[in-house]
Design an enzyme around this catalytic site. Sequence first.
Site, PDB file in Angstrom:
ATOM      1  N   GLY A 125       9.260 -10.367  -9.931  1.00 25.13           N
ATOM      2  CA  GLY A 125       8.811  -9.485 -11.014  1.00 25.13           C
ATOM      3  C   GLY A 125       7.310  -9.277 -10.936  1.00 25.13           C
ATOM      4  N   ASP A 156       9.524  -5.846  -4.582  1.00 18.92           N
ATOM      5  CA  ASP A 156       8.888  -6.995  -5.227  1.00 18.92           C
ATOM      6  C   ASP A 156       8.254  -7.896  -4.166  1.00 18.92           C
ATOM      7  OD1 ASP A 156       8.087  -8.806  -7.092  1.00 18.92           O
ATOM      8  OD2 ASP A 156      10.102  -9.487  -7.645  1.00 18.92           O
ATOM      9  N   ILE A 157       6.981  -8.197  -4.334  1.00 19.59           N
ATOM     10  CA  ILE A 157       6.287  -9.070  -3.372  1.00 19.59           C
ATOM     11  C   ILE A 157       6.290 -10.479  -3.971  1.00 19.59           C
ATOM     12  CG2 ILE A 157       4.147  -9.475  -2.084  1.00 19.59           C
ATOM     13  CD1 ILE A 157       5.566  -6.766  -1.463  1.00 19.59           C
ATOM     14  N   SER A 192      -9.310  -0.741  -1.322  1.00 21.29           N
ATOM     15  CA  SER A 192      -9.731   0.653  -1.119  1.00 21.29           C
ATOM     16  C   SER A 192      -8.696   1.438  -0.324  1.00 21.29           C
ATOM     17  CB  SER A 192     -11.049   0.693  -0.347  1.00 21.29           C
ATOM     18  OG  SER A 192     -12.089   0.223  -1.137  1.00 21.29           O
ATOM     19  N   GLU A 209     -15.924   4.247   3.231  1.00 24.10           N
ATOM     20  CA  GLU A 209     -15.055   4.386   2.060  1.00 24.10           C
ATOM     21  C   GLU A 209     -14.585   5.834   1.902  1.00 24.10           C
ATOM     22  OE1 GLU A 209     -14.194   1.835  -0.638  1.00 24.10           O
ATOM     23  OE2 GLU A 209     -12.758   3.448  -0.473  1.00 24.10           O
ATOM     24  N   ASP A 218     -10.779   7.242   2.082  1.00 27.21           N
ATOM     25  CA  ASP A 218     -10.167   7.838   0.884  1.00 27.21           C
ATOM     26  C   ASP A 218      -9.667   9.259   1.157  1.00 27.21           C
ATOM     27  OD1 ASP A 218     -10.932   5.467  -0.244  1.00 27.21           O
ATOM     28  OD2 ASP A 218     -12.569   6.299  -1.445  1.00 27.21           O
TER      29      ASP A 218
END
Length: 571
Positions: A550, A529-530, A487, A287, A291
């Site tokens: 939307g 927009d997905i 993540s 992680e 990051d």
Amino acid sequence: MVSRLLVVTSLIALALGKPVRRDLQLHESRQSVPRGFSLVGPAADETTLALRLALVRSNTAGLIDALYDVSNPSSAHYGEHLTKEEVEAFVAPKQETVSAVNTWLSENNLQSTSLTATGDWLAINVPVSQANELFGTNFSVYTQSSTSKQIIRTLEYSIPTDLVGHLDLVHPTITFPDPFGKKPVVNAITPSKRSETDSKRADNCLVNGTYITPSCLQSLYSIPTAPATSSSGQLGVTGYVDEYAEYSDLTTFLEQYRPDVNSSTGFTIVSLDGGEDPQSSGDAGDEASLDIQYTVGIATNVPVTFITVGGDVNSGDELANVLIDTANYLLNQTAPPQVITTSYGLDESTISQNLAYNLCDLYAQLGARGVSILFASGDGGVSGGHWDSSCTTFVPTFPSGCPYVTSVGGTINVPETAVNFSGGGFSNYWPTADFQTDAVSTYLSGIGSTNQGLYNASGRGYPDVATYAADFEVVIDGTAYGVSGTSCASPTFASIVALLNDQLLSAGKSTLGWLNPLLYSTASSAFNDITQGNNYACSDYTTGFDTATGWDPVTGWGTPDFTKLLSAVGL
Ligand SMILES: *[C@@H]1O[C@H](CO)[C@@H](O)[C@H](O)[C@H]1NC(C)=O
Ligand SMILES: *[C@@H]1O[C@H](CO)[C@@H](O)[C@H](O)[C@H]1NC(C)=O
Ligand SMILES: *[C@@H]1O[C@H](CO)[C@@H](O)[C@H](O)[C@H]1NC(C)=O
Ligand SMILES: *[C@@H]1O[C@H](CO)[C@@H](O)[C@H](O)[C@H]1NC(C)=O
Ligand SMILES: *[C@@H]1O[C@H](CO)[C@@H](O)[C@H](O)[C@H]1NC(C)=O
Ligand SMILES: *[C@@H]1O[C@H](CO)[C@@H](O)[C@H](O)[C@H]1NC(C)=O
């Protein structure tokens, strides 16, 4: 006669030898031991508990009004973020609160340490026997089945009746650690997958099935490669649960994926509660590596700070403590980083409502100070932080339900579709936020009775936005792996916000601060927009929520278009 006299005598002795017994009132409770834990027995009387107390703040409503006033793009005061002192004036407990709590503490011979400048968070150490009396409870030992670690908690506690309205929270009491924790999925990159993905790279990764690198994200979202120029922009990355990031891995990563950047670019380490960042082979965490590499690697030339917080989280000291201490540390800075990304979270139901509200209030304070708080939305679709086939109703995650954080979900494929693990849904703790009522009601009227009874239709909907979240190439202890999870999305979006801030600062404007009122108004059309895909659910249901035109509770407004975002923020 004689026995009655004896009783009276002993009562007097009790009254002289002990503090005044106060009437107690039930303050917080949970119905049962959360899944993943089992009761062992009473906690030993002499064990010392380290408790954090939150006092009622003087003017939370005023703080929230001020927060909206500086964060709503249509407000005359947009961008005029509050100073440390201005926020503290809203937060400082009233004098009557301070003296009521102090009187009670000194009556019980307890010393407190203030965790904040205003004294709204205190720390005390108290033996179990005394804590049981003070809070009218029985602290008990519980075992966490996944780790066999033992923790001390209770299922309910009371506070003195005359402290109601003054003492808001005693922690840790009824909040249990997340039984599973949230970690991204990490896969070794096989040689055949390697050559397959490398051949597809020729198309700037805008094809299915490649591993994702910074340049893929730059071309997907039109993210500039030019270095940031402002001297005051900063980006903060939190590091919890003994997750460490290595300088040497970052160098390897930059050499390989950002050859246009000085590969000696590093990051600053801030340590809280004894947090570490050891740099030996074998120390790198999946992680933390992800990051750091996708902030330094995308927010080109923005100084990145890695805030590593200790506190033995793995042995049952839950994530809540490190979240409290991180927020209070940032609030105590005169100039905190303007963007903070956190890829850790909990199932909302594991955290007490008062604790959740107190943490959310800390995020509101940071928002008022001009800090954008980003969290990954979770990797369990509608089933919580991680996929859990046993859930019977949808499980929202924390802190995504807090309206003052920006929750980031995930996508996959080109053209992008929702990735099935993308955490999303509706909070049971916070109502639909003012900034999102139109977006949420449009979505809900679109789905009609689908999933009715499985989610809270009057809750705050999340996530707010999304980015690609599958198969990110990350260097971990010298080797590249493919990492998937929301993540991946939170640091990516945080980097975009940091680069927007850089251009705003260079133009003499203020940084973006709390993003949500902007995202749900002038910036909503700056996202791709997905509209394909859904997030997965508890095993009995085929899908959780579907994406829609939307906003939707799978990918929010969609994935960012940097060029459109620039114009949405007035550049
Ligand atoms: C806040 O920061 C100041 C200055 O760095 C420090 O002296 C003080 O101890 C900090 N306060 C808390 C409560 O951490
Ligand atoms: C604590 O445990 C004792 C012994 O089992 C019991 O008598 C008492 O009622 C319990 N107190 C609370 C507040 O649950
Ligand atoms: C990528 O995969 C999705 C889902 O399988 C498909 O709809 C889409 O056409 C593919 N895109 C390309 C460029 O092959
Ligand atoms: C790269 O960064 C390092 C560390 O900040 C610095 O010492 C070095 O001069 C830089 N190299 C170039 C070519 O700018
Ligand atoms: C999620 O999608 C992946 C690949 O797209 C698939 O392998 C996996 O089975 C899906 N998971 C669920 C629970 O539907
Ligand atoms: C649903 O959300 C509302 C608004 O936040 C809240 O009052 C209510 O308690 C929630 N319902 C459940 C079952 O948690």
